[in-house]
Motif scaffolding. Structure first.
Motif, PDB file in Angstrom:
ATOM      1  N   ILE A 165      -1.802 -12.642 -33.780  1.00  0.00           N
ATOM      2  CA  ILE A 165      -3.154 -13.185 -33.882  1.00  0.00           C
ATOM      3  C   ILE A 165      -3.731 -12.846 -35.266  1.00  0.00           C
ATOM      4  N   GLU A 166      -4.191 -13.889 -35.953  1.00  0.00           N
ATOM      5  CA  GLU A 166      -4.807 -13.690 -37.264  1.00  0.00           C
ATOM      6  C   GLU A 166      -6.322 -13.605 -37.163  1.00  0.00           C
ATOM      7  N   PHE A 167      -6.910 -14.453 -36.348  1.00  0.00           N
ATOM      8  CA  PHE A 167      -8.362 -14.492 -36.210  1.00  0.00           C
ATOM      9  C   PHE A 167      -8.743 -14.356 -34.741  1.00  0.00           C
ATOM     10  N   LEU A 168      -9.634 -13.414 -34.468  1.00  0.00           N
ATOM     11  CA  LEU A 168     -10.255 -13.289 -33.144  1.00  0.00           C
ATOM     12  C   LEU A 168     -11.666 -13.861 -33.281  1.00  0.00           C
ATOM     13  N   ILE A 169     -11.942 -14.922 -32.536  1.00  0.00           N
ATOM     14  CA  ILE A 169     -13.218 -15.632 -32.640  1.00  0.00           C
ATOM     15  C   ILE A 169     -14.029 -15.383 -31.378  1.00  0.00           C
ATOM     16  N   ILE A 170     -15.284 -14.954 -31.574  1.00  0.00           N
ATOM     17  CA  ILE A 170     -16.219 -14.738 -30.465  1.00  0.00           C
ATOM     18  C   ILE A 170     -17.197 -15.902 -30.477  1.00  0.00           C
ATOM     19  N   ASN A 171     -17.197 -16.630 -29.351  1.00  0.00           N
ATOM     20  CA  ASN A 171     -17.997 -17.854 -29.257  1.00  0.00           C
ATOM     21  C   ASN A 171     -19.389 -17.516 -28.734  1.00  0.00           C
ATOM     22  N   GLY A 172     -20.349 -17.546 -29.646  1.00  0.00           N
ATOM     23  CA  GLY A 172     -21.761 -17.366 -29.268  1.00  0.00           C
ATOM     24  C   GLY A 172     -22.594 -18.551 -29.678  1.00  0.00           C
ATOM     25  N   VAL A 173     -21.943 -19.706 -29.854  1.00  0.00           N
ATOM     26  CA  VAL A 173     -22.657 -20.890 -30.346  1.00  0.00           C
ATOM     27  C   VAL A 173     -23.644 -21.392 -29.304  1.00  0.00           C
ATOM     28  N   GLU A 174     -23.184 -21.577 -28.057  1.00  0.00           N
ATOM     29  CA  GLU A 174     -24.014 -22.050 -26.938  1.00  0.00           C
ATOM     30  C   GLU A 174     -24.822 -23.285 -27.351  1.00  0.00           C
ATOM     31  N   CYS A 175     -24.100 -24.365 -27.643  1.00  0.00           N
ATOM     32  CA  CYS A 175     -24.706 -25.593 -28.159  1.00  0.00           C
ATOM     33  C   CYS A 175     -25.341 -26.471 -27.098  1.00  0.00           C
ATOM     34  N   GLU A 176     -25.049 -26.260 -25.803  1.00  0.00           N
ATOM     35  CA  GLU A 176     -25.583 -27.092 -24.722  1.00  0.00           C
ATOM     36  C   GLU A 176     -27.100 -26.932 -24.643  1.00  0.00           C
ATOM     37  N   PRO A 177     -27.841 -28.043 -24.549  1.00  0.00           N
ATOM     38  CA  PRO A 177     -29.302 -27.929 -24.402  1.00  0.00           C
ATOM     39  C   PRO A 177     -29.693 -27.160 -23.132  1.00  0.00           C
ATOM     40  N   TYR A 178     -30.857 -26.524 -23.155  1.00  0.00           N
ATOM     41  CA  TYR A 178     -31.472 -25.779 -22.057  1.00  0.00           C
ATOM     42  C   TYR A 178     -30.818 -24.414 -21.810  1.00  0.00           C
ATOM     43  N   GLU A 188     -30.097  -8.722 -26.403  1.00  0.00           N
ATOM     44  CA  GLU A 188     -30.367  -7.470 -25.697  1.00  0.00           C
ATOM     45  C   GLU A 188     -29.178  -6.524 -25.659  1.00  0.00           C
ATOM     46  N   HIS A 189     -27.954  -7.007 -25.824  1.00  0.00           N
ATOM     47  CA  HIS A 189     -26.778  -6.148 -25.659  1.00  0.00           C
ATOM     48  C   HIS A 189     -25.805  -6.336 -26.824  1.00  0.00           C
ATOM     49  N   ALA A 190     -26.315  -6.347 -28.027  1.00  0.00           N
ATOM     50  CA  ALA A 190     -25.471  -6.545 -29.210  1.00  0.00           C
ATOM     51  C   ALA A 190     -24.500  -5.394 -29.386  1.00  0.00           C
ATOM     52  N   ASN A 191     -24.943  -4.152 -29.226  1.00  0.00           N
ATOM     53  CA  ASN A 191     -24.061  -2.991 -29.411  1.00  0.00           C
ATOM     54  C   ASN A 191     -22.933  -2.967 -28.367  1.00  0.00           C
ATOM     55  N   GLU A 192     -23.268  -3.296 -27.124  1.00  0.00           N
ATOM     56  CA  GLU A 192     -22.234  -3.342 -26.093  1.00  0.00           C
ATOM     57  C   GLU A 192     -21.187  -4.413 -26.416  1.00  0.00           C
ATOM     58  N   LEU A 193     -21.668  -5.537 -26.960  1.00  0.00           N
ATOM     59  CA  LEU A 193     -20.718  -6.603 -27.318  1.00  0.00           C
ATOM     60  C   LEU A 193     -19.759  -6.135 -28.418  1.00  0.00           C
ATOM     61  N   ILE A 194     -20.261  -5.364 -29.376  1.00  0.00           N
ATOM     62  CA  ILE A 194     -19.403  -4.869 -30.448  1.00  0.00           C
ATOM     63  C   ILE A 194     -18.351  -3.920 -29.880  1.00  0.00           C
ATOM     64  N   GLY A 270      -2.255 -18.848 -34.133  1.00  0.00           N
ATOM     65  CA  GLY A 270      -2.640 -17.476 -34.456  1.00  0.00           C
ATOM     66  C   GLY A 270      -4.109 -17.161 -34.249  1.00  0.00           C
ATOM     67  N   MET A 271      -4.730 -17.769 -33.237  1.00  0.00           N
ATOM     68  CA  MET A 271      -6.152 -17.530 -32.987  1.00  0.00           C
ATOM     69  C   MET A 271      -6.403 -17.377 -31.492  1.00  0.00           C
ATOM     70  N   VAL A 272      -7.440 -16.599 -31.141  1.00  0.00           N
ATOM     71  CA  VAL A 272      -7.885 -16.421 -29.769  1.00  0.00           C
ATOM     72  C   VAL A 272      -9.393 -16.521 -29.764  1.00  0.00           C
ATOM     73  N   VAL A 273      -9.940 -17.233 -28.763  1.00  0.00           N
ATOM     74  CA  VAL A 273     -11.383 -17.440 -28.652  1.00  0.00           C
ATOM     75  C   VAL A 273     -11.860 -16.876 -27.323  1.00  0.00           C
ATOM     76  N   HIS A 274     -12.924 -16.032 -27.362  1.00  0.00           N
ATOM     77  CA  HIS A 274     -13.543 -15.483 -26.151  1.00  0.00           C
ATOM     78  C   HIS A 274     -15.037 -15.737 -26.199  1.00  0.00           C
ATOM     79  N   ASN A 275     -15.637 -15.972 -25.028  1.00  0.00           N
ATOM     80  CA  ASN A 275     -17.079 -16.139 -24.897  1.00  0.00           C
ATOM     81  C   ASN A 275     -17.763 -14.766 -24.905  1.00  0.00           C
ATOM     82  N   VAL A 276     -19.018 -14.729 -25.348  1.00  0.00           N
ATOM     83  CA  VAL A 276     -19.730 -13.447 -25.398  1.00  0.00           C
ATOM     84  C   VAL A 276     -19.924 -12.865 -24.002  1.00  0.00           C
ATOM     85  N   GLY A 277     -20.057 -13.736 -22.987  1.00  0.00           N
ATOM     86  CA  GLY A 277     -20.173 -13.223 -21.628  1.00  0.00           C
ATOM     87  C   GLY A 277     -18.895 -12.518 -21.188  1.00  0.00           C
ATOM     88  N   THR A 278     -17.727 -13.034 -21.572  1.00  0.00           N
ATOM     89  CA  THR A 278     -16.454 -12.392 -21.243  1.00  0.00           C
ATOM     90  C   THR A 278     -16.347 -11.053 -21.964  1.00  0.00           C
TER      91      THR A 278
END
Length: 840
Positions: A165-178, A188-194, A270-278
Motif C-alpha cells: 500500500i502506497e497511499f492510505l486515504i481517509i474519506n471524510g468528503v461526505e458529498c451527499e446533501p443533508y 468532535e472526535h478528531a484526536n480519536e480519529l488520528i 496500491g491504495m486503500v480507502v476507509h470512511n471516518v466512521g470506520t
C-alpha cells in the motif's frame, strides 16, 4: 519533473469528469453537538448487516445478555458478528423485515432492554504496537466492524491487502446533501480519529496518509489539521465541493490522479480507502475493547422539529429516532434512508438502524416533491455530461429496458456507482438509476445461475466418470472370474483327456462333459461333438459284439412265445365268457364278474410269465444260456397283454355301475326317462361285449396253428381278424336298428323327453361302435407286432403269396362260428333291452 507524491505534498488536486452541484442543506443538522437518546422499548438486530455470510447464533430466546456481548460469531466467507447494543433479554429470534427497499425478511434478534445498560467485560489495548498484525486484524473482525460509508464491506478484509500500500486515504468528503454525520464526528472526535489512523498505519505501512474533506466543512478541516500537525505522514486535503467527489474511485482520482482499473479494487494500484466512521470504530475496538454497537446518524428534514446528529444504537427503530427529534408527519409523508441522491424510500418506519445507516431524511412535499411521470428521452445528453464514470446513461437505459445484458456489460454497466447524477439532471424525469439497479440484479442472478450450472455440470461429469470406472471395474472382475473359470475348465479337460487315453470309459464321458461345459462358458452355446463321438464309439462296439455273437436258431424261443400268447388269449376269453353270462341276468352280478375277470386276467398273465421262465429253466434247448434277451422280450409281451386285458375289464365295471339304479315306477314319467337311459346303457354294453368277443377270437386264433408251420398260424390270424371285423359291423347295424326302435319306449306322459332320450341313446350306440372298431384295429396292430417278433426270432422272411396259399379250413370255420355267436348275443341283448323299455 515532480513525482505524484511531491505534487500531493504541494497540495495539488486533480479533477473528475461530470458531477453536479445540488443544494447541500447541511447547516440545519450541524447547529448542535451529537446527542444521545434514551433506550427504546425493544431493539431488532439483523444478523447480517454487511456484505458477506451470516454469522452463527450464540444465543437463544430467554437468554440474558450484557451490553457489547457477542450475539453471533463469524462463520463463512466475509463474515463478522453482531453484538448486544445494551443489556437485556432475548425476546425473539425470527424473520423480520430488512432495512432495504424490498423489506424482505431476514433473520433477526429481538432484544428487550433492562434499562441498566450494563457492559460486559472489555479488554482494551492501549499499547497496540505490542500486538501482532494478525491479532489486530482478529480484533477488528471480532468487533464486527464493516464499512460504514454505505457499502458495508468487512474492514478486516481491507486490513490485509495482497499488494503493498502506497497511499492510505481517509474519506471524510461526505458529498451527499443533508448528511452531516461524518462532519460532526470529525469536529468532535478528531484526536480519536488520528489514533485509529495510527492502527491502520501499523498494518499497511503506507508511504502517505491522505484525509480528504470537502471545502464546505471548514470546522472539520481545522480540527483534523490541528490533530495531526506534528505528523508528517498524514496530510489533510480540502477537496472542492462537487457531487459525487466522495465516491471511492472519484476520491482516488482527485487526490492522486490514478484510476482504478475496470473491475478492480483500489488495492490493485496500491491504495486503500476507509470512511471516518470506520476509523472511529477501529479506535474504539483497539483502545477501549468496544465492539461496533452504535453509530452517528443524521436526522433531518423539514418535518423534523430539531434536526441533529444522534448516537443511534444498532437495532433502534427509525420511528423512535423520528419521535425523539420532533417528527411532524404530513399527508403522503416519505421517509428516506440515506441522502436524496443515493438513498431509498423506506417501506416502513418500524425498520431498524443498521451499520450502514448514516441518515434518516423526512422531507416535506415542498422540500422534495414527488417525481413526475416518466417522459420520453429527448436525447439532450445531459446525463452523459453529468456521469462521473464517463458512461452513456441513455444507451444503458435502452439496453436495460430491452434486457440486452450482453450489451450492458459491453458498455460497462458495473462501472456505474449509482450516484444518481444522471437522473438528477434528466429533464424527462427518467429514473435511470432504478433501471441500472434492476439490470445489475438480473445480471448477477444470471451469473450465479451460470456458476451453479457449471458446478452441476462438473458434478454430473464427475459422477459419469465414477460410474464409468465402477462399470469397468465390474467388467474386469467378471473377465477375471471368466478367465479363472476357463482356466479351470481347461485343466479339467486336460485331466479328462488323460483319463480317456488310459481307455477309461467313465473318464471319457467326464472329459466330454468337461469340454462341453468349457465351450459353453466360452461361447454360451452347448457343443455335443464330443458326446456324438462317444455314441459313435459305443454303436461300433455294439455292432462288433453282435457280429461276434452266434445267431440262435433254436425252436425253443418260438415255443415260449406261442405258449405266452395262448395263455393271454385263454385268460381274455374266460373273462369275456363269464361277463356275458352274468350280465344277462343281473347288472350287479356283472360288476362282480368284471372284477373277478380282471383278477383272473392278471393272474393268468403272471402264470404265463412264470411258465415262460420255467420253460427256459427246464428246457435244455431254451435260449437262456445262449440268448437271454429273446426270453426277456417274450416275457415283456406277455405282461403287456395281461395289462391290456385288465384295462378292458374296467370299462365294463363302469357300465355295470351306470346300469345299477333301481327301475322306475310306472306312475312317474321322469322315471320312465331314466329307465330309457338305462336301456340305452345296456345296449351300449351289449355292443362292447360283442366287440370284446371279437377281440378274443382274434387273440386266440394266432396260437391255433400247429407248431410245425408258423406260416399257417399267421394266415389263420389274418382270416380271424377279417371275420371279427365283419361281426363287429353286423353288431353295429343291429344297434342302429335297436336305437331306431327305442324312441317309442318312453312313457306317453312326456313324448318330448322320450324323444330326447332316444336321441341320446343313438349317439351313445354310435360312439360304442366307433370304440369297438378302434379296439379291433389296436388288436390287429398288436398281432402284427407279435408276428413280427416271431419272424425276427425265427430269422426267416418269405413272400406273402406263399403264406396265403396255405389256409387251414378248420380254423376258418371256427372263426366264423364264433363271430356268428357274438352277433346273435348282441341281437338278443338289444331285443331284450327294447322289451324292457316297452314294459316299463
Amino acid at each position: 519533473m515532480e513525482s505524484i507524491l511531491e505534487q500531493i505534498e504541494r497540495g495539488k488536486l486533480w479533477s473528475i469528469p461530470g458531477g453536479v452541484h445540488p443544494t447541500p442543506n447541511k447547516a440545519s443538522s450541524t447547529q448542535q453537538p451529537i446527542k444521545r437518546l434514551p433506550l427504546p422499548e425493544s431493539l431488532t438486530i439483523p444478523i447480517k448487516q454487511h456484505i458477506g455470510d451470516n454469522g452463527k447464533l450464540l444465543v437463544k430466546v430467554g437468554d440474558f445478555v450484557l451490553k457489547g456481548q457477542a450475539l453471533t460469531e463469524a462463520a463463512g466467507h466475509w463474515s463478522v458478528p453482531v453484538h448486544a447494543p445494551t443489556s437485556g433479554t432475548i425476546a425473539e429470534i425470527a424473520m423480520k423485515p430488512s432495512t432495504h427497499p424490498s423489506a424482505l425478511p431476514e433473520p433477526s434478534i429481538v432484544l428487550t432492554p433492562d434499562g441498566e445498560d450494563t457492559w460486559c467485560e472489555l479488554a482494551p489495548w492501549p499499547d497496540f504496537y505490542a500486538k501482532s498484525d494478525q491479532e489486530i486484524i482478529d480484533r477488528i473482525q471480532n468487533a464486527g466492524i464493516s464499512g460504514m460509508g454505505g457499502a458495508g464491506f468487512p474492514a478486516y478484509i481491507k486490513a490485509q491487502p495482497k499488494n503493498e500500500i502506497e497511499f492510505l486515504i481517509i474519506n471524510g468528503v461526505e458529498c451527499e446533501p443533508y448528511i452531516s454525520a461524518d462532519d460532526m464526528l470529525m469536529r468532535e472526535h478528531a484526536n480519536e480519529l488520528i489514533k485509529g489512523i495510527e492502527v491502520l498505519r501499523k498494518l499497511y505501512q503506507p508511504t502517505k496518509i491522505l484525509i480528504g474533506i470537502e471545502d464546505d466543512k471548514p470546522e472539520a478541516i481545522e480540527a483534523l489539521t490541528k490533530a495531526c500537525e506534528n505528523d508528517h505522514y498524514t496530510q489533510v486535503c480540502a477537496v472542492p465541493t462537487k457531487y459525487p467527489s466522495g465516491g471511492e474511485k472519484q476520491l482516488i482520482q482527485i487526490l492522486t490522479s490514478k484510476h482504478v482499473p475496470q473491475g478492480g479494487i483500489p488495492a490493485d494500484i496500491g491504495m486503500v480507502v476507509h470512511n471516518v466512521g470506520t476509523i472511529f470504530a477501529i479506535y474504539q475496538a483497539i483502545f477501549h475493547g468496544k465492539p461496533l454497537i452504535e453509530r452517528v446518524v443524521t436526522v433531518t428534514g423539514d418535518t423534523i422539529t430539531t434536526p441533529c446528529n444522534v448516537w443511534g444504537l444498532l437495532g433502534t427503530p427509525i420511528k423512535f429516532l423520528l419521535e425523539q427529534n420532533g417528527f411532524q408527519p404530513q399527508q403522503w409523508q416519505r421517509v428516506i434512508m440515506g441522502g436524496p441522491m443515493m438513498g431509498f424510500t423506506l417501506p416502513s418506519v418500524r425498520l431498524p438502524i443498521i451499520k450502514t445507516s448514516n441518515c434518516v431524511l423526512a422531507p416535506s412535499a415542498k422540500e422534495m416533491p414527488m417525481p413526475g411521470e416518466e417522459k420520453a428521452c429527448i436525447r439532450c445528453s445531459a446525463c452523459a455530461d453529468a456521469c462521473p464514470a464517463s458512461l452513456l446513461p441513455q444507451q444503458l437505459q435502452w439496453f436495460a429496458k430491452s434486457k440486452e445484458h450482453d450489451k450492458l456489460e459491453e458498455h460497462n454497466l458495473f462501472d456505474c456507482i449509482e450516484c444518481g447524477a444522471c437522473a438528477y439532471v434528466c429533464p424527462s424525469e427518467i429514473p435511470l438509476v432504478q433501471y441500472y439497479r434492476v439490470a445489475k440484479a438480473e445480471i448477477r442472478q444470471e451469473r450465479e445461475d451460470k456458476v451453479k450450472a457449471e458446478r452441476a455440470k462438473e458434478r454430473f461429469e464427475a459422477r459419469n466418470e465414477r460410474l464409468k470406472r465402477e462399470q469397468e471395474e465390474r467388467q474386469n472382475r467378471h473377465k477375471r472370474a471368466a478367465k479363472r473359470t476357463t482356466d479351470e475348465a481347461k485343466s479339467k479337460v486336460e485331466e479328462a483327456t488323460k483319463r480317456v487315453a488310459s481307455n477309461d470309459k467313465s473318464a471319457a464321458v467326464a472329459a466330454a462333459l468337461a469340454r462341453a461345459k468349457a465351450k459353453r462358458n466360452e461361447s454360451g452355446e452347448p457343443d455335443n461333438s464330443e458326446m456324438a463321438k462317444l455314441r459313435a464309439e459305443r454303436k461300433a462296439q455294439a455292432r462288433a459284439y453282435k457280429e461276434e455273437k452266434p445267431i440262435a436258431s433254436s425252436r425253443g424261443d418260438k415255443k415260449d412265445a406261442v405258449a405266452a400268447a395262448i395263455a393271454r388269449a385263454k385268460a381274455k376269453k374266460a373273462e369275456q365268457a363269464e361277463t356275458a353270462n352274468d350280465v344277462t341276468t343281473d347288472p350287479r352280478k356283472a360288476a362282480v364278474a368284471a372284477a373277478i375277470a380282471r383278477a383272473k386276467a392278471k393272474k393268468t398273465g403272471n402264470d404265463a410269465e412264470s411258465q415262460n421262465a420255467d420253460t427256459q429253466a427246464v428246457d435244455p434247448a431254451a435260449p437262456s444260456k445262449d440268448d437271454p434277451r429273446k426270453a426277456a422280450v417274450a416275457a415283456a409281451i406277455a405282461r403287456a397283454k395281461a395289462k391290456k386285458a385288465a384295462k378292458e375289464a374296467e370299462p365294463q365295471n363302469d357300465d355295470t355301475q351306470a346300469i345299477d339304479p333301481a327301475a322306475p315306477s310306472e306312475d312317474d314319467p321322469r322315471k320312465a326317462a331314466v329307465a330309457a337311459a338305462i336301456a340305452r346303457a345296456k345296449a351300449k354294453k351289449v355292443a362292447k361285449e360283442a366287440e370284446s368277443q371279437s377281440d378274443d377270437t382274434q387273440a386266440v386264433e394266432p396260437a391255433a396253428p400247429s407248431e410245425d408251420d408258423p406260416r399257417k398260424a399267421a394266415v389263420a390270424a389274418a382270416i380271424a381278424r377279417a371275420k371279427a371285423k365283419k361281426a363287429a359291423k353286423e353288431a353295429e347295424s343291429q344297434n342302429d336298428d335297436t336305437q331306431a326302435v327305442e324312441p317309442a319306449a318312453p312313457s306317453e306322459d312326456d313324448p318330448r323327453k322320450a324323444a330326447v332320450a332316444a336321441a341320446i341313446a343313438r349317439a351313445k350306440a354310435k360312439k360304442a361302435a366307433k370304440e369297438a372298431e378302434s379296439q379291433t384295429l389296436n388288436t390287429q396292430e398288436d398281432e402284427s407286432s407279435v408276428h413280427k417278433i416271431n419272424g425276427d426270432i425265427e430269422g426267416q422272411t418269405e413272400p406273402k403269396d406263399a403264406i396265403n396259399n396255405d389256409s387251414p379250413a378248420p380254423l376258418e370255420a371256427e372263426a366264423r362260428k364264433k363271430a356268428a355267436i357274438a352277433a346273435a348275443i348282441a341281437k338278443a341283448k338289444a331285443k331284450k333291452a327294447k322289451q324292457d323299455k316297452g314294459s316299463e
